[in-house]
Scaffold this motif. Structure first.
Motif, mmCIF file in Angstrom:
data_model
loop_
_atom_site.group_PDB
_atom_site.id
_atom_site.type_symbol
_atom_site.label_atom_id
_atom_site.label_comp_id
_atom_site.label_asym_id
_atom_site.label_seq_id
_atom_site.Cartn_x
_atom_site.Cartn_y
_atom_site.Cartn_z
ATOM 1 N N GLU A 24 -8.613 -3.547 13.898
ATOM 2 C CA GLU A 24 -9.402 -3.253 15.109
ATOM 3 C C GLU A 24 -8.543 -3.218 16.363
ATOM 4 O OE1 GLU A 24 -12.210 -6.439 14.838
ATOM 5 O OE2 GLU A 24 -13.433 -5.387 13.336
ATOM 6 N N GLN A 25 -7.472 -4.012 16.385
ATOM 7 C CA GLN A 25 -6.584 -4.056 17.545
ATOM 8 C C GLN A 25 -5.516 -2.963 17.509
ATOM 9 O OE1 GLN A 25 -5.025 -8.037 18.134
ATOM 10 N NE2 GLN A 25 -7.059 -8.943 18.045
ATOM 11 N N GLY A 26 -5.556 -2.091 16.505
ATOM 12 C CA GLY A 26 -4.592 -0.999 16.422
ATOM 13 C C GLY A 26 -3.212 -1.437 15.988
ATOM 14 N N LYS A 27 -3.133 -2.615 15.382
ATOM 15 C CA LYS A 27 -1.836 -3.136 14.945
ATOM 16 C C LYS A 27 -1.530 -2.684 13.523
ATOM 17 C CE LYS A 27 -2.065 -7.001 18.106
ATOM 18 N NZ LYS A 27 -2.105 -8.453 18.266
ATOM 19 N N VAL A 28 -0.275 -2.783 13.135
ATOM 20 C CA VAL A 28 0.158 -2.351 11.812
ATOM 21 C C VAL A 28 -0.460 -3.245 10.743
ATOM 22 C CG1 VAL A 28 2.158 -2.039 10.287
ATOM 23 C CG2 VAL A 28 2.300 -1.369 12.711
ATOM 24 N N VAL A 29 -1.035 -2.594 9.737
ATOM 25 C CA VAL A 29 -1.577 -3.258 8.550
ATOM 26 C C VAL A 29 -0.835 -2.647 7.374
ATOM 27 C CG1 VAL A 29 -3.621 -3.647 7.114
ATOM 28 C CG2 VAL A 29 -3.842 -3.609 9.621
ATOM 29 N N ALA A 30 -0.042 -3.451 6.659
ATOM 30 C CA ALA A 30 0.805 -2.943 5.582
ATOM 31 C C ALA A 30 0.459 -3.642 4.272
ATOM 32 C CB ALA A 30 2.276 -3.161 5.931
ATOM 33 N N ALA A 31 0.191 -2.850 3.225
ATOM 34 C CA ALA A 31 -0.225 -3.404 1.934
ATOM 35 C C ALA A 31 0.534 -2.713 0.808
ATOM 36 C CB ALA A 31 -1.725 -3.216 1.743
ATOM 37 N N VAL A 32 1.026 -3.517 -0.138
ATOM 38 C CA VAL A 32 1.811 -2.966 -1.243
ATOM 39 C C VAL A 32 1.170 -3.332 -2.580
ATOM 40 C CG1 VAL A 32 3.395 -4.959 -1.277
ATOM 41 C CG2 VAL A 32 4.156 -2.766 -2.211
ATOM 42 N N CYS A 33 1.331 -2.453 -3.561
ATOM 43 C CA CYS A 33 0.945 -2.679 -4.949
ATOM 44 C C CYS A 33 -0.568 -2.831 -5.086
ATOM 45 C CB CYS A 33 1.720 -3.874 -5.496
ATOM 46 S SG CYS A 33 1.596 -4.110 -7.273
ATOM 47 N N HIS A 34 -1.070 -4.016 -5.417
ATOM 48 C CA HIS A 34 -2.499 -4.272 -5.559
ATOM 49 C C HIS A 34 -3.146 -4.743 -4.250
ATOM 50 C CE1 HIS A 34 -1.460 -4.172 -9.834
ATOM 51 N NE2 HIS A 34 -2.749 -3.987 -10.068
ATOM 52 N N GLU A 86 5.635 7.187 -2.652
ATOM 53 C CA GLU A 86 6.353 5.931 -2.452
ATOM 54 C C GLU A 86 5.725 5.099 -1.333
ATOM 55 O OE1 GLU A 86 11.030 5.093 -2.486
ATOM 56 O OE2 GLU A 86 10.407 6.319 -0.778
ATOM 57 N N VAL A 87 5.488 5.742 -0.197
ATOM 58 C CA VAL A 87 4.873 5.106 0.964
ATOM 59 C C VAL A 87 3.965 6.136 1.624
ATOM 60 C CG1 VAL A 87 5.264 4.050 3.235
ATOM 61 C CG2 VAL A 87 6.876 3.621 1.384
ATOM 62 N N VAL A 88 2.788 5.687 2.036
ATOM 63 C CA VAL A 88 1.863 6.547 2.772
ATOM 64 C C VAL A 88 1.476 5.812 4.048
ATOM 65 C CG1 VAL A 88 -0.408 7.666 2.764
ATOM 66 C CG2 VAL A 88 0.976 7.654 0.678
ATOM 67 N N GLY A 148 -0.774 3.825 11.378
ATOM 68 C CA GLY A 148 -0.376 2.433 11.382
ATOM 69 C C GLY A 148 -0.810 1.633 10.169
ATOM 70 N N VAL A 149 -1.557 2.242 9.257
ATOM 71 C CA VAL A 149 -1.880 1.594 7.989
ATOM 72 C C VAL A 149 -0.842 2.080 6.988
ATOM 73 C CG1 VAL A 149 -3.585 1.277 6.150
ATOM 74 C CG2 VAL A 149 -4.338 1.458 8.544
ATOM 75 N N VAL A 150 0.005 1.176 6.530
ATOM 76 C CA VAL A 150 1.133 1.510 5.651
ATOM 77 C C VAL A 150 0.824 0.972 4.255
ATOM 78 C CG1 VAL A 150 3.614 1.224 5.259
ATOM 79 C CG2 VAL A 150 2.719 1.273 7.608
ATOM 80 N N THR A 151 0.902 1.856 3.254
ATOM 81 C CA THR A 151 0.689 1.419 1.875
ATOM 82 C C THR A 151 1.841 1.902 1.008
ATOM 83 O OG1 THR A 151 -0.752 3.351 1.512
ATOM 84 C CG2 THR A 151 -1.837 1.239 1.964
ATOM 85 N N SER A 152 2.094 1.130 -0.053
ATOM 86 C CA SER A 152 3.182 1.450 -0.968
ATOM 87 C C SER A 152 2.761 1.072 -2.383
ATOM 88 C CB SER A 152 4.438 0.693 -0.539
ATOM 89 O OG SER A 152 5.560 1.162 -1.223
ATOM 90 N N ARG A 153 3.420 1.695 -3.379
ATOM 91 C CA ARG A 153 2.972 1.575 -4.769
ATOM 92 C C ARG A 153 3.437 0.343 -5.516
ATOM 93 N NH1 ARG A 153 5.320 7.239 -6.669
ATOM 94 N NH2 ARG A 153 7.097 6.013 -6.040
ATOM 95 N N LYS A 154 4.738 0.024 -5.418
ATOM 96 C CA LYS A 154 5.279 -0.994 -6.328
ATOM 97 C C LYS A 154 6.578 -1.563 -5.775
ATOM 98 C CE LYS A 154 7.502 2.545 -9.184
ATOM 99 N NZ LYS A 154 7.187 3.838 -8.735
ATOM 100 N N PRO A 155 7.091 -2.627 -6.417
ATOM 101 C CA PRO A 155 8.307 -3.274 -5.908
ATOM 102 C C PRO A 155 9.500 -2.320 -5.727
ATOM 103 C CG PRO A 155 7.263 -4.708 -7.491
ATOM 104 C CD PRO A 155 6.499 -3.400 -7.526
ATOM 105 N N ASP A 156 9.633 -1.316 -6.575
ATOM 106 C CA ASP A 156 10.750 -0.374 -6.426
ATOM 107 C C ASP A 156 10.717 0.354 -5.084
ATOM 108 O OD1 ASP A 156 11.419 -1.077 -9.003
ATOM 109 O OD2 ASP A 156 10.771 0.812 -9.912
ATOM 110 N N ASP A 157 9.538 0.421 -4.473
ATOM 111 C CA ASP A 157 9.361 1.153 -3.214
ATOM 112 C C ASP A 157 9.540 0.278 -1.978
ATOM 113 O OD1 ASP A 157 8.683 3.341 -4.843
ATOM 114 O OD2 ASP A 157 6.542 2.892 -4.741
ATOM 115 N N LEU A 158 9.893 -0.995 -2.172
ATOM 116 C CA LEU A 158 9.962 -1.929 -1.042
ATOM 117 C C LEU A 158 10.929 -1.518 0.071
ATOM 118 C CD1 LEU A 158 9.568 -5.335 -2.895
ATOM 119 C CD2 LEU A 158 7.962 -4.318 -1.266
ATOM 120 N N PRO A 159 12.119 -0.967 -0.217
ATOM 121 C CA PRO A 159 12.984 -0.568 0.908
ATOM 122 C C PRO A 159 12.310 0.457 1.831
ATOM 123 C CG PRO A 159 14.261 -0.717 -1.105
ATOM 124 C CD PRO A 159 12.815 -0.852 -1.508
#
Length: 186
Positions: free
Chosen positions: A102-112, A149-151, A155-166
């Protein structure tokens, strides 16, 4: 710009987080100059899951009750199956994640961890990725799921798996440096 000096980032997790999905962002974001707090529902330590067995414990810096989204620039949500599934049943965790959004800040989620984006309503109408077995969950929640790898969607950042962490961490740094993101509900 890879400098996060003066920025503060919250990593929200509980027991059963995928070890690398907390450890790598924690180390790399600190290396970039950010202050990083590990936040959990309870004080003490939380224990990771390292691929096929329990990993190591990490110290909890603050509990959910002790923090506010107002004091942070971004929230990072590690995956693993147990961690986000447990946090989905923690109303205070969902409320905290929603406040960042709601505050427009980055929300980043990986894997599950994108399960948490489903339960907060953030997934609906957004371009996202996740671990491949969650594809249908994401689509059913109204997300436009991509096998990438990353979408990033405002500001909502999502990634698939540990290999994509960099790539995941690099995108978090980029998005934090962009500042607040204008969003509207889906």
């Amino acid at each position: 710009m890879n400098d996060l000096s003066g920025k503060t980032i919250l990593i929200l997790a509980t027991n059963g987080f995928e070890q690398s999905e907390l450890d790598v962002p924690h180390a790399k974001l600190k290396e970039a100059g950010a202050t990083v707090h590990i936040v959990a529902p309870e004080a003490g330590e939380i224990t990771g899951w390292d691929q096929k067995d329990w990993g190591r414990a990490v110290k909890v810096d603050k509990t959910i009750a002790e923090v506010s989204a107002d004091a942070y620039d971004a929230i990072v949500l590690p995956g693993g199956q147990m961690n986000p599934d447990t946090l989905r049943g923690t109303p205070e965790a969902l409320t905290l994640i929603k406040r960042f959004f709601e505050q427009g800040k980055v929300v980043a989620a990986v894997c599950h961890a994108p399960w948490l984006l489903i339960d907060t309503g953030i997934a609906k109408g957004r371009r996202l990725t996740s671990y491949n077995t969650m594809k249908q969950d994401m689509i059913n929640a109204g997300a436009m799921w991509e096998d990438s790898e990353v979408v990033t969607d405002k500001g909502v950042v999502t990634s698939r798996k540990p290999d994509d962490l960099p790539a995941f961490v690099a995108k978090i740094i980029e998005e934090v440096n962009e500042g607040r993101h204008e969003r509207r509900a889906a």
